[in-house]
Design an enzyme around this catalytic site. Structure first.
Site, PDB file in Angstrom:
ATOM      1  N   SER A  15       0.810  -1.228   0.000  1.00  0.00           N
ATOM      2  CA  SER A  15       0.000   0.000   0.000  1.00  0.00           C
ATOM      3  C   SER A  15       0.841   1.276   0.000  1.00  0.00           C
ATOM      4  CB  SER A  15      -0.931   0.020   1.215  1.00  0.00           C
ATOM      5  OG  SER A  15      -1.635   1.249   1.242  1.00  0.00           O
ATOM      6  N   THR A  62      -9.229  -1.277   2.065  1.00  0.00           N
ATOM      7  CA  THR A  62      -8.985  -1.735   0.705  1.00  0.00           C
ATOM      8  C   THR A  62      -9.310  -3.228   0.600  1.00  0.00           C
ATOM      9  OG1 THR A  62      -7.401  -1.679  -1.110  1.00  0.00           O
ATOM     10  CG2 THR A  62      -6.469  -2.041   1.070  1.00  0.00           C
ATOM     11  N   LYS A  66     -13.949  -3.914   1.533  1.00  0.00           N
ATOM     12  CA  LYS A  66     -14.783  -2.722   1.323  1.00  0.00           C
ATOM     13  C   LYS A  66     -16.272  -2.983   1.600  1.00  0.00           C
ATOM     14  CE  LYS A  66     -11.775  -0.214  -1.844  1.00  0.00           C
ATOM     15  NZ  LYS A  66     -11.700   0.564  -3.091  1.00  0.00           N
ATOM     16  N   ASP A 103     -13.768   6.859  -3.861  1.00  0.00           N
ATOM     17  CA  ASP A 103     -13.153   6.413  -5.118  1.00  0.00           C
ATOM     18  C   ASP A 103     -13.684   7.188  -6.334  1.00  0.00           C
ATOM     19  OD1 ASP A 103     -11.455   4.501  -3.998  1.00  0.00           O
ATOM     20  OD2 ASP A 103     -13.006   2.949  -4.049  1.00  0.00           O
ATOM     21  N   GLY A 131     -16.815  -4.514  -8.362  1.00  0.00           N
ATOM     22  CA  GLY A 131     -16.901  -3.551  -7.262  1.00  0.00           C
ATOM     23  C   GLY A 131     -16.259  -2.215  -7.597  1.00  0.00           C
ATOM     24  N   ASN A 152     -19.178  -5.412 -20.266  1.00  0.00           N
ATOM     25  CA  ASN A 152     -18.543  -6.409 -19.403  1.00  0.00           C
ATOM     26  C   ASN A 152     -18.578  -7.773 -20.077  1.00  0.00           C
ATOM     27  OD1 ASN A 152     -17.231  -6.937 -16.905  1.00  0.00           O
ATOM     28  ND2 ASN A 152     -19.051  -8.032 -16.209  1.00  0.00           N
ATOM     29  N   SER A 156     -24.682  -9.863 -17.980  1.00  0.00           N
ATOM     30  CA  SER A 156     -25.755  -9.743 -16.976  1.00  0.00           C
ATOM     31  C   SER A 156     -25.328  -8.853 -15.807  1.00  0.00           C
ATOM     32  CB  SER A 156     -26.158 -11.129 -16.473  1.00  0.00           C
ATOM     33  OG  SER A 156     -25.036 -11.781 -15.914  1.00  0.00           O
ATOM     34  N   GLY A 240      -4.368   5.228 -13.188  1.00  0.00           N
ATOM     35  CA  GLY A 240      -5.070   5.423 -11.926  1.00  0.00           C
ATOM     36  C   GLY A 240      -4.244   5.955 -10.769  1.00  0.00           C
TER      37      GLY A 240
END
Ligand code: ATR
Length: 274
Positions: A15, A62, A66, A103, A131, A152, A156, A240
């Site tokens: 981290s 994290t 979460k 986030d 997520g 995706n 679904s 990111g």
């Protein structure tokens, strides 16, 4: 007394949050200590309770906790309710535990403020329906894009998200192969594919002439998604790292009510990565 904060996860050794918050604290002259704690799987509640019982003020949360943090909080912010997950916990003066998810704000602030981009009126494509994507959809939609398509592998799951967020804007779901023939101004990769060095199976020619692409992952090397985007003629590619620092800044603001300057912290992390 020095206020105690921590990031918790499993694993947690990698981290960057302790370094980020130490830099924020120094810059804003806040008297706090921030460490990384390895929480045992299945013992989130007990360990979080122990942290706050010992006087701890706030936690960043994290992978994989979460959702546990979302369940643990007594009071959820609106955006955390929508996200279905919590990355920031804080104990209030009333001794209640407040849960937030920073986030989405981190992502949007990185695109809009740090990179000077615009989401309003854009055709936005989000890749992935896990997520990480659920956590940012409401905040992207709050910028009023012209449309938002979620693509995706498992269609679904994208459809479930599109249904869940339909009240917030023009949102729909597709499989990757169904993207052929469409064009997007902003493509955000929220799949876990980059982690494995994989690329979602995207058709060619889905980027508009001046399209921007954002990979929520980052690394020392360019991600495979950003390499694809450059190859497809994207005007700009972003990773990111800025989102990581911006979500931390939003947590810091929630805890300390001061907003740190993120630019120097992003630059310093980038230099360390290199
Ligand atoms: P996270 O918390 O990172 O979002 P997750 O909830 O497990 O993790 O979701 C991972 C996402 O990455 C999913 O959208 C997944 O697609 P599926 O829902 O079809 O499983 C996507 N993903 C993972 N590996 C991928 C790959 N190699 N190619 C495309 N999509 C991938």
């Amino acid at each position: 007394m020095t206020d105690q904060y921590a990031v918790v996860g499993n694993p947690i050794g990698h981290s960057k949050s302790p370094a980020i918050h130490a830099a924020f604290a120094e810059q804003t002259e806040q008297d706090l200590n921030y460490e990384a704690l390895l929480f045992e799987l299945d013992l989130f509640k007990e360990q979080a309770q122990a942290f706050f019982a010992a006087g701890g003020k706030g936690l960043n949360v994290t992978v994989p906790f979460k959702l546990d943090a979302w369940q643990f909080a007594d009071i959820l912010s609106k955006r955390a309710q929508r996200a279905g997950s919590v990355n920031t916990l804080m104990i209030g003066k009333d001794d209640k535990i407040y849960g937030d998810n920073t986030d989405g704000v981190g992502l949007v602030r990185d695109i809009v403020q740090n990179h000077g981009g615009n989401i309003a009126k854009k055709r936005v494509l989000v890749l992935g329906a896990g997520g990480a994507v659920r956590g940012v959809l409401a905040i992207i939609l709050a910028e009023n894009p012209k449309s938002l398509v979620i693509a995706n592998r498992t269609v679904s799951k994208a459809q479930t998200l599109a249904d869940e967020f339909a009240d917030l804007g023009e949102i729909s779901a597709l499989g990757f192969d169904e993207l052929a023939g469409q064009q997007f101004d902003l493509v955000i990769n929220g799949t876990a594919a980059s982690l494995q060095g994989d690329l979602p199976p995207l058709p060619d020619s889905i980027l508009a002439a001046d399209a921007w692409c954002y990979d929520m992952m980052y690394g020392a090397e360019e991600t495979v998604f950003n390499a694809w985007a450059r190859d497809q003629g994207a005007e700009k590619t972003m990773d990111g790292l800025g989102m990581l620092v911006e979500q931390a800044a939003e947590s810091f603001f929630m805890w300390r009510h001061v907003r740190p300057n993120t630019t120097a912290v992003i630059e310093s992390l980038r230099a360390q990565l290199g």
